[in-house]
Scaffold this motif. Sequence first.
Motif, short mmCIF file in Angstrom:
data_model
loop_
_atom_site.label_atom_id
_atom_site.label_comp_id
_atom_site.label_asym_id
_atom_site.label_seq_id
_atom_site.Cartn_x
_atom_site.Cartn_y
_atom_site.Cartn_z
N CYS A 10 -4.05 -0.79 -4.17
CA CYS A 10 -3.23 -0.85 -2.96
C CYS A 10 -4.13 -1.05 -1.75
O CYS A 10 -5.35 -0.96 -1.85
N THR A 12 -3.47 0.85 0.88
CA THR A 12 -3.31 2.16 1.53
C THR A 12 -4.21 3.19 0.83
O THR A 12 -4.92 2.88 -0.12
N TYR A 37 -3.72 -6.90 -4.29
CA TYR A 37 -3.28 -5.52 -4.50
C TYR A 37 -2.08 -5.50 -5.44
O TYR A 37 -1.36 -6.50 -5.60
N ARG A 39 0.23 -2.51 -5.68
CA ARG A 39 1.34 -1.61 -5.36
C ARG A 39 1.55 -1.52 -3.85
O ARG A 39 1.88 -2.51 -3.21
N SER A 40 1.35 -0.37 -3.25
CA SER A 40 1.71 -0.18 -1.85
C SER A 40 0.80 -0.99 -0.92
O SER A 40 -0.37 -1.23 -1.21
N VAL A 41 1.38 -1.39 0.20
CA VAL A 41 0.66 -2.22 1.16
C VAL A 41 0.93 -1.71 2.56
O VAL A 41 2.02 -1.21 2.86
N SER A 42 -0.07 -1.80 3.40
CA SER A 42 0.08 -1.47 4.81
C SER A 42 -0.43 -2.65 5.63
O SER A 42 -0.96 -3.61 5.07
N LYS A 50 -0.42 -10.61 -3.74
CA LYS A 50 0.31 -9.57 -4.49
C LYS A 50 0.13 -9.80 -5.99
O LYS A 50 0.29 -10.90 -6.49
N MET A 54 7.37 -4.64 -9.09
CA MET A 54 7.71 -3.30 -9.56
C MET A 54 8.04 -3.28 -11.06
O MET A 54 7.78 -2.30 -11.75
N TYR A 102 -1.35 -1.69 -12.74
CA TYR A 102 -1.05 -2.91 -12.01
C TYR A 102 -1.81 -4.13 -12.50
O TYR A 102 -1.49 -5.26 -12.12
N ASN A 237 -4.16 13.89 -0.11
CA ASN A 237 -3.07 12.92 -0.28
C ASN A 237 -2.05 13.44 -1.29
O ASN A 237 -0.86 13.19 -1.17
N SER A 286 0.75 9.57 8.56
CA SER A 286 0.14 8.24 8.55
C SER A 286 -0.67 7.98 9.81
O SER A 286 -1.29 6.93 9.95
#
Length: 399
Positions: A10, A12, A37, A39-42, A50, A54, A102, A237, A286
């Motif tokens: 990710c 994040t 990445y 999974r999660s992205v910021s 990507k 999911m 992933y 976390n 965050s």
Amino acid sequence: MHSVLQINICTTGSTGRIAEQINQIAAASGWETYFAYGRSVSKCNSNLIKIGNMFSVNEAAIEARLFDNDGMASRLATKRLVKSIHELKPDIIHLHNLHGYYINFKILFEYLNSTNIPIVWTLHDCWSFTGHCAHFVSANCERWKTGCHHCPLIRNYPSCKWLDRSVRNYHLKKKLFTANNNLHIVCVSQWLGNLTKQSFLGCKNIRVINNGIDVDIFKPSHVQSRSSRFEILGVSNVWNRGKGLHDFYHLRELLDIGKYNITLVGLTDQQKRNLPDGIIGITRTSSASDLAKLYSKADVFVNPTYADSFPTVNIEALSCGTPVITYNTGGSPEIIDDFTGLVVNQGDVMGLCMAIKQLETLNLDDRLEQRKRCYQRAKRLYNKNDRYLDYLSLYDSLI
């Protein structure tokens, strides 16, 4: 123009921030930066790629938990990533965590081993040279030195309920990873570097580059009004037994509730509801600036972790001028020295209690001097602008 591709679960979390901050340093020097990445992205400034969706993540998680197949699913997603890499032709590929449901490391490394692209792999844990686990210290296991089997941590992350394929996983990793002649290993702590040298990756070029943080955000801030009680802070976390959550419960029983406050950051709503009296719970924030204020307000940061390579939270606390008390776990003690914190034997909650009281008895001048030394040490050793320039120097040497 040179280009670098970061690959991580990710963008994040601690490893995601590290990868993106390395890219920022590279971009400032004229590099084209990419970030693949799963999974999660910021929000980040890199060109994003990507990996899967999911459905592929859930499929990988199921395979891992039923068949000890972590890193062996996500087949189509990884083939598409390989195609993207082939078209992109980056000058450097920088790997981080390949576990986390992933990516298929077999497909990835079969491709990487067929190219001449320099590979930098930052190890944030021990997964790369074990047959199953990310950290084996809690089981005092040394099978990874000669060949994993009958894994004592098979039900730990990545948890598997049915099969133990640690023998197969170990030998497949060894075959694929050691076959890459362009692989360069970076460990985030001397502790992890020493372990890696004892593993099958010991034949590779191994160096240590510590994690860095933004010392312009994590810095001492003025606290309007300090509590009359001694403020103890813990941040994670994810909170569980391995992070020392229940050790904080025990610590609360040992310390006078009228003299000591305990605040834990990063709890779930359910964990907050289940907290014993006398512990303040805060869900994950965050906002780095808000977290920096919490560090600055604390009189001591306590990290009773049972498995950690080089916890960023220790550095963040230190950079905010807050002394650190940590268990003698992994690379955690490396972050402090005799003037900026204390190290306690793992699991010794009474030792934590005594260390807290030792710091609490310091007079005001000694506390101010200690806080000054904490910030100076963090700024000198863990400024991200310095540490991640080390990666840029490594990149340059490999091209």
